[in-house]
Design an enzyme around this catalytic site. Structure first.
Site, PDB file in Angstrom:
ATOM      1  N   ARG A   1     123.674  49.146  52.385  1.00 33.44           N
ATOM      2  CA  ARG A   1     122.760  48.123  52.926  1.00 33.44           C
ATOM      3  C   ARG A   1     121.689  48.711  53.840  1.00 33.44           C
ATOM      4  O   ARG A   1     121.306  48.107  54.847  1.00 33.44           O
ATOM      5  CB  ARG A   1     123.551  47.037  53.670  1.00 33.44           C
TER       6      ARG A   1
ATOM      7  N   SER B   1     124.101  37.113  53.310  1.00 36.33           N
ATOM      8  CA  SER B   1     125.283  37.442  54.108  1.00 36.33           C
ATOM      9  C   SER B   1     124.849  37.862  55.511  1.00 36.33           C
ATOM     10  O   SER B   1     123.923  38.653  55.669  1.00 36.33           O
ATOM     11  CB  SER B   1     126.058  38.590  53.453  1.00 36.33           C
TER      12      SER B   1
ATOM     13  N   GLU C   1     123.667  42.143  59.089  1.00 39.94           N
ATOM     14  CA  GLU C   1     122.948  42.445  57.846  1.00 39.94           C
ATOM     15  C   GLU C   1     121.616  41.703  57.830  1.00 39.94           C
ATOM     16  O   GLU C   1     120.612  42.203  57.343  1.00 39.94           O
ATOM     17  CB  GLU C   1     123.796  42.049  56.632  1.00 39.94           C
TER      18      GLU C   1
END
Length: 308
Positions: free
Chosen positions: A180, A230, A300
């Site tokens: 990520r 998310s 995130e």
């Protein structure tokens, strides 16, 4: 309180600018959470050359922030000082199938459209983009992934513009992808297009995979709410949603913000939430998870701008 209007100064420095440059533009409507303040200047370039031109003329003391579709973003209530760039229009939304089972897409293209274009061209390997909210620019920045696939698995190269207005091309290796994230060296680059590698496939099978991804999202995620992607990264050795649930945070509220009952790694704006509500709720979730399990969740969702 509005920011100082810098648009006249910028246009004087860049008289041949072709894109839209607007002062004090509300950004809440451009984020999926529907929260946040204004951009001091919001610029929508006409194309890559227009973007490079403005950046080459922009004073060094003016900060630059790039936003995409706003799916993975909290803009704080005080807004964003400096120049905010949002890519759009034909210059950044084209998709083309290229020889060698490759597909090129502008960075303003929604991820789902890349998946559909690949399916239409019988290119396998890109169906996972169907499950990622947001645009290709964001996928490059954070190595977005879902349902067993990540951007790093399929990227060949990315094209972009530096803060000084220089056109650059980065190979897969230069992107420095991790979970990520992409390398720090990419921070100052505004990505404009990406080239992906697919593989020959059967259109019906690819479409079936996309349908599976769609059904999985609809069954498990609050996609019809005002939400983002998310909220937290999965820590090594754990799953964020399980840790949040175990800490008793499912349904937790602060102001108009709530931890989703459907999937507790999603925060939602139930109506009337501020950016401070959403971010504050996220921080309270982090605190409770740390206290309950010892895991320290990492955001995130990107949080930018200044507090009100």
């Amino acid at each position: 309180m509005p920011f100082a209007d810098l648009s006249s100064d910028i246009r004087a420095a860049a008289p041949d600018l072709r894109g839209r440059l607007l002062p004090n533009q509300d950004l809440s409507a451009l984020t999926w959470f529907r929260v946040g303040g204004a951009a001091q200047l919001l610029f929508t370039p006409a194309d890559e050359d227009d973007l490079a031109y403005l950046l080459s003329k922009l004073p060094a003391d003016i900060s630059v922030t790039v936003i995409g579709l706003g799916s993975n973003l909290i803009v704080r209530d005080g807004g964003i000082p400096g120049l905010v760039i949002r890519l759009g229009g034909k210059g950044f939304t084209e998709i083309a199938v290229e020889p060698g089972d490759r597909l090129r897409a502008g960075t303003a293209v929604p991820d789902v459209k890349v998946a559909r274009a690949a399916a239409d061209a019988s290119l396998d390997g890109l169906a996972f983009f169907r499950g990622i909210p947001g645009s290709i620019g964001g996928a490059l920045r954070m190595n977005a992934g879902a349902h067993g696939g990540e951007t790093t698995d399929v990227l060949v190269e990315a094209r972009g513009v530096t803060r000084k207005g220089e056109l650059v091309k980065l190979s897969h290796a230069q992107m420095g992808f991790t979970y990520r994230n992409s390398a720090e060296a990419t921070r100052e680059i505004i990505f404009t297009s990406a080239l992906f590698q697919g593989r020959p496939g059967e259109q019906a099978a690819i479409q079936a995979e996309m349908d599976r991804v769609t059904q999985a999202r609809e069954a498990a995620q609050p996609i019809k709410e005002r939400t983002g992607g998310s909220t937290f990264k999965n820590p090594e050795g754990g799953k964020a949603w399980q840790l949040i649930d175990a800490a008793g945070c499912r349904g937790l509220r602060i102001g108009g913000a709530q931890v989703s009952e459907m999937h507790c790694n999603f925060l939602i704006n139930t109506g009337g939430a501020t950016a401070a509500d959403v971010e504050g709720l996220g921080e309270e979730v982090r605190r409770r998870v740390k206290e309950n399990s010892g895991f320290e969740l990492q955001w995130e969702i990107k949080r930018i701008g200044v507090a009100a």
